[in-house]
Design a protein around this motif. Structure first.
Motif, PDB file in Angstrom:
ATOM      1  N   ASP A   1       4.771  13.984 -45.652  1.00  0.00           N
ATOM      2  CA  ASP A   1       5.643  13.567 -44.554  1.00  0.00           C
ATOM      3  C   ASP A   1       7.108  13.858 -44.870  1.00  0.00           C
ATOM      4  O   ASP A   1       7.913  14.083 -43.973  1.00  0.00           O
ATOM      5  CB  ASP A   1       5.463  12.072 -44.263  1.00  0.00           C
ATOM      6  CG  ASP A   1       4.156  11.801 -43.530  1.00  0.00           C
ATOM      7  OD1 ASP A   1       3.539  12.771 -43.053  1.00  0.00           O
ATOM      8  OD2 ASP A   1       3.747  10.625 -43.446  1.00  0.00           O
ATOM      9  N   ALA A   2       7.436  13.858 -46.176  1.00  0.00           N
ATOM     10  CA  ALA A   2       8.822  14.135 -46.566  1.00  0.00           C
ATOM     11  C   ALA A   2       9.071  15.631 -46.745  1.00  0.00           C
ATOM     12  O   ALA A   2      10.197  16.050 -47.014  1.00  0.00           O
ATOM     13  CB  ALA A   2       9.138  13.390 -47.857  1.00  0.00           C
TER      14      ALA A   2
ATOM     15  N   VAL B   1      11.595  28.044 -37.535  1.00  0.00           N
ATOM     16  CA  VAL B   1      11.646  26.726 -36.910  1.00  0.00           C
ATOM     17  C   VAL B   1      10.882  26.754 -35.592  1.00  0.00           C
ATOM     18  O   VAL B   1      10.063  25.875 -35.305  1.00  0.00           O
ATOM     19  CB  VAL B   1      13.110  26.268 -36.696  1.00  0.00           C
ATOM     20  CG1 VAL B   1      13.149  24.950 -35.934  1.00  0.00           C
ATOM     21  CG2 VAL B   1      13.830  26.126 -38.025  1.00  0.00           C
TER      22      VAL B   1
ATOM     23  N   THR C   1       7.689  24.379 -34.794  1.00  0.00           N
ATOM     24  CA  THR C   1       7.748  23.296 -33.813  1.00  0.00           C
ATOM     25  C   THR C   1       6.856  23.615 -32.603  1.00  0.00           C
ATOM     26  O   THR C   1       6.428  22.710 -31.905  1.00  0.00           O
ATOM     27  CB  THR C   1       9.199  23.006 -33.370  1.00  0.00           C
ATOM     28  OG1 THR C   1       9.804  24.247 -32.969  1.00  0.00           O
ATOM     29  CG2 THR C   1      10.014  22.406 -34.499  1.00  0.00           C
TER      30      THR C   1
ATOM     31  N   ASP D   1       4.241  17.026 -39.986  1.00  0.00           N
ATOM     32  CA  ASP D   1       5.380  17.579 -40.745  1.00  0.00           C
ATOM     33  C   ASP D   1       6.071  18.729 -40.007  1.00  0.00           C
ATOM     34  O   ASP D   1       6.948  19.381 -40.551  1.00  0.00           O
ATOM     35  CB  ASP D   1       4.956  18.009 -42.159  1.00  0.00           C
ATOM     36  CG  ASP D   1       3.880  19.096 -42.172  1.00  0.00           C
ATOM     37  OD1 ASP D   1       3.277  19.374 -41.104  1.00  0.00           O
ATOM     38  OD2 ASP D   1       3.637  19.666 -43.251  1.00  0.00           O
TER      39      ASP D   1
ATOM     40  N   ASN E   1       8.259  18.648 -37.643  1.00  0.00           N
ATOM     41  CA  ASN E   1       9.482  18.257 -36.927  1.00  0.00           C
ATOM     42  C   ASN E   1      10.665  18.860 -37.673  1.00  0.00           C
ATOM     43  O   ASN E   1      10.562  19.157 -38.872  1.00  0.00           O
ATOM     44  CB  ASN E   1       9.582  16.732 -36.858  1.00  0.00           C
ATOM     45  CG  ASN E   1       9.609  16.123 -38.258  1.00  0.00           C
ATOM     46  OD1 ASN E   1      10.625  16.183 -38.949  1.00  0.00           O
ATOM     47  ND2 ASN E   1       8.488  15.569 -38.693  1.00  0.00           N
ATOM     48  N   GLU E   2      11.792  19.027 -36.987  1.00  0.00           N
ATOM     49  CA  GLU E   2      12.898  19.800 -37.573  1.00  0.00           C
ATOM     50  C   GLU E   2      13.381  19.266 -38.918  1.00  0.00           C
ATOM     51  O   GLU E   2      13.686  20.028 -39.825  1.00  0.00           O
ATOM     52  CB  GLU E   2      14.065  19.921 -36.580  1.00  0.00           C
ATOM     53  CG  GLU E   2      13.772  21.010 -35.554  1.00  0.00           C
ATOM     54  CD  GLU E   2      14.996  21.456 -34.757  1.00  0.00           C
ATOM     55  OE1 GLU E   2      16.075  21.614 -35.382  1.00  0.00           O
ATOM     56  OE2 GLU E   2      14.864  21.630 -33.549  1.00  0.00           O
ATOM     57  N   GLU E   3      13.425  17.940 -39.038  1.00  0.00           N
ATOM     58  CA  GLU E   3      13.924  17.310 -40.265  1.00  0.00           C
ATOM     59  C   GLU E   3      13.030  17.682 -41.467  1.00  0.00           C
ATOM     60  O   GLU E   3      13.497  18.171 -42.492  1.00  0.00           O
ATOM     61  CB  GLU E   3      13.915  15.782 -40.025  1.00  0.00           C
ATOM     62  CG  GLU E   3      14.436  14.942 -41.160  1.00  0.00           C
ATOM     63  CD  GLU E   3      15.925  15.200 -41.429  1.00  0.00           C
ATOM     64  OE1 GLU E   3      16.647  15.546 -40.480  1.00  0.00           O
ATOM     65  OE2 GLU E   3      16.320  15.059 -42.610  1.00  0.00           O
ATOM     66  N   THR E   4      11.723  17.471 -41.304  1.00  0.00           N
ATOM     67  CA  THR E   4      10.785  17.752 -42.403  1.00  0.00           C
ATOM     68  C   THR E   4      10.707  19.248 -42.682  1.00  0.00           C
ATOM     69  O   THR E   4      10.613  19.676 -43.828  1.00  0.00           O
ATOM     70  CB  THR E   4       9.379  17.192 -42.060  1.00  0.00           C
ATOM     71  OG1 THR E   4       9.521  15.827 -41.692  1.00  0.00           O
ATOM     72  CG2 THR E   4       8.434  17.290 -43.241  1.00  0.00           C
TER      73      THR E   4
ATOM     74  N   LYS F   1      13.063  21.391 -42.494  1.00  0.00           N
ATOM     75  CA  LYS F   1      14.210  21.755 -43.331  1.00  0.00           C
ATOM     76  C   LYS F   1      13.902  21.527 -44.805  1.00  0.00           C
ATOM     77  O   LYS F   1      14.184  22.362 -45.654  1.00  0.00           O
ATOM     78  CB  LYS F   1      15.431  20.911 -42.941  1.00  0.00           C
ATOM     79  CG  LYS F   1      16.435  21.683 -42.110  1.00  0.00           C
ATOM     80  CD  LYS F   1      17.725  20.874 -41.983  1.00  0.00           C
ATOM     81  CE  LYS F   1      18.015  20.639 -40.514  1.00  0.00           C
ATOM     82  NZ  LYS F   1      18.746  19.414 -40.224  1.00  0.00           N
ATOM     83  N   ASN F   2      13.321  20.376 -45.103  1.00  0.00           N
ATOM     84  CA  ASN F   2      12.969  20.072 -46.501  1.00  0.00           C
ATOM     85  C   ASN F   2      11.911  21.031 -47.022  1.00  0.00           C
ATOM     86  O   ASN F   2      11.961  21.458 -48.175  1.00  0.00           O
ATOM     87  CB  ASN F   2      12.430  18.641 -46.631  1.00  0.00           C
ATOM     88  CG  ASN F   2      13.496  17.610 -46.319  1.00  0.00           C
ATOM     89  OD1 ASN F   2      14.687  17.901 -46.436  1.00  0.00           O
ATOM     90  ND2 ASN F   2      13.074  16.430 -45.920  1.00  0.00           N
TER      91      ASN F   2
ATOM     92  N   GLU G   1      13.559  24.209 -48.075  1.00  0.00           N
ATOM     93  CA  GLU G   1      14.303  24.061 -49.333  1.00  0.00           C
ATOM     94  C   GLU G   1      13.349  24.121 -50.525  1.00  0.00           C
ATOM     95  O   GLU G   1      13.595  24.804 -51.506  1.00  0.00           O
ATOM     96  CB  GLU G   1      15.074  22.721 -49.359  1.00  0.00           C
ATOM     97  CG  GLU G   1      16.264  22.680 -48.406  1.00  0.00           C
ATOM     98  CD  GLU G   1      17.200  23.884 -48.549  1.00  0.00           C
ATOM     99  OE1 GLU G   1      17.553  24.202 -49.692  1.00  0.00           O
ATOM    100  OE2 GLU G   1      17.551  24.506 -47.522  1.00  0.00           O
TER     101      GLU G   1
END
Ligand code: AP5
Ligand code: MG
Ligand code: ZN
Length: 214
Positions: free
Chosen positions: A54-55, A121, A125, A162, A164-167, A169-170, A173
């Protein structure tokens, strides 16, 4: 033949793995799919993995190495298999090397499906997956004929937690941190092949098939 699919989140590893399985009959082994199934079933492994997934972080090496160790011993793997999303760290790559040696297996190719981050992205999504058969769709690039329903089996389509835009991005990385070392490692072994993943899935598959057919 044993194949490894490398590539960033959304590059098309799962999409290409399914095409390879269809044509060459090697089973797809996706650590992501196996972990998601464990999360859904609520097993001990799933409970451990969920927080990391999830992270957008990597699940521990021990957990995924154990998954692969067991999986490649199954009968359907005796003529080869496709590793989709494994290895992702040097520790995983080195364990894989040991496992293959122990089982008298040889690595065929490492296919790195390369796609610029600016495309990814939207790919992620817009991804939808069948709950029932696992077939993958994209709301814009490869939509199902009826919204939310699988063309192959009539199952419902879902969106990954997982994606979604936030996850996402991680996840990018993490991929950037780990991938260079893996690429040089497999280049050093003479197994590394770069595949342009920006064209449509069929064209990407042509390039993939060309490598497999040698
Ligand atoms: P995982 O499930 O492996 O996710 P990922 O690597 O982020 O890759 P994706 O599955 O998101 O992308 P894909 O390349 O398969 O793309 P797809 O073909 O679906 O891992 C998830 C998590 O599990 C990790 O974050 C981690 O927590 C954990 N994990 C897994 N393995 C691990 C390991 N070894 N070690 C530690 N932790 C691990 O395509 C994406 C979308 O684009 C789809 O909608 C598709 O239809 C579309 N599409 C595909 N190709 C094209 C194309 N050529 N043109 C246009 N659209 C396309
Ligand atoms: Mg995938
Ligand atoms: Zn389906």
């Amino acid at each position: 033949m044993i194949l490894i699919l490398l590539g960033p989140p959304g590059a098309g590893k799962g999409t290409q793995a399914k095409k390879i399985t269809e044509k060459y009959k090697f089973p797809q082994i996706s650590t992501g799919d196996i972990l998601r199934a464990a999360v859904k079933e609520g097993t001990e492994m799933g409970l451990k993995a969920k927080g990391y997934m999830d992270a957008g972080k990597l699940v521990t090496d021990e957990v995924v190495i154990e998954i692969i160790k067991d999986r490649i011993k199954e009968d359907d793997c005796s003529n080869g298999f496709i590793l989709d999303g494994f290895p992702r760290t040097m520790a995983q790559a080195s364990s894989l090397g040991d496992m293959l040696k122990e089982n008298g297996m040889e690595l065929g190719h490492v296919l790195d499906i390369s796609v610029d981050e600016s495309f990814l992205v939207e790919r992620l999504t817009g991804r939808r997956t069948c709950k029932n058969c696992g077939f993958g769709y994209h709301i814009r690039f490869s939509p199902s004929s009826t919204d939310g329903v699988c063309d192959k089996c009539g199952g419902g389509l879902f969106q990954r937690d997982d994606d979604n835009e936030e996850t996402v991005k991680n996840r990018f990385e993490v991929y950037k941190d780990q991938s260079d070392e893996l690429k040089s490692f497999y280049s050093g072994l003479g197994k590394y092949q770069l595949i342009d993943g920006t064209t449509d899935p069929e064209s990407v598959f042509k390039a993939v098939s060309a490598v497999i057919d040698g």
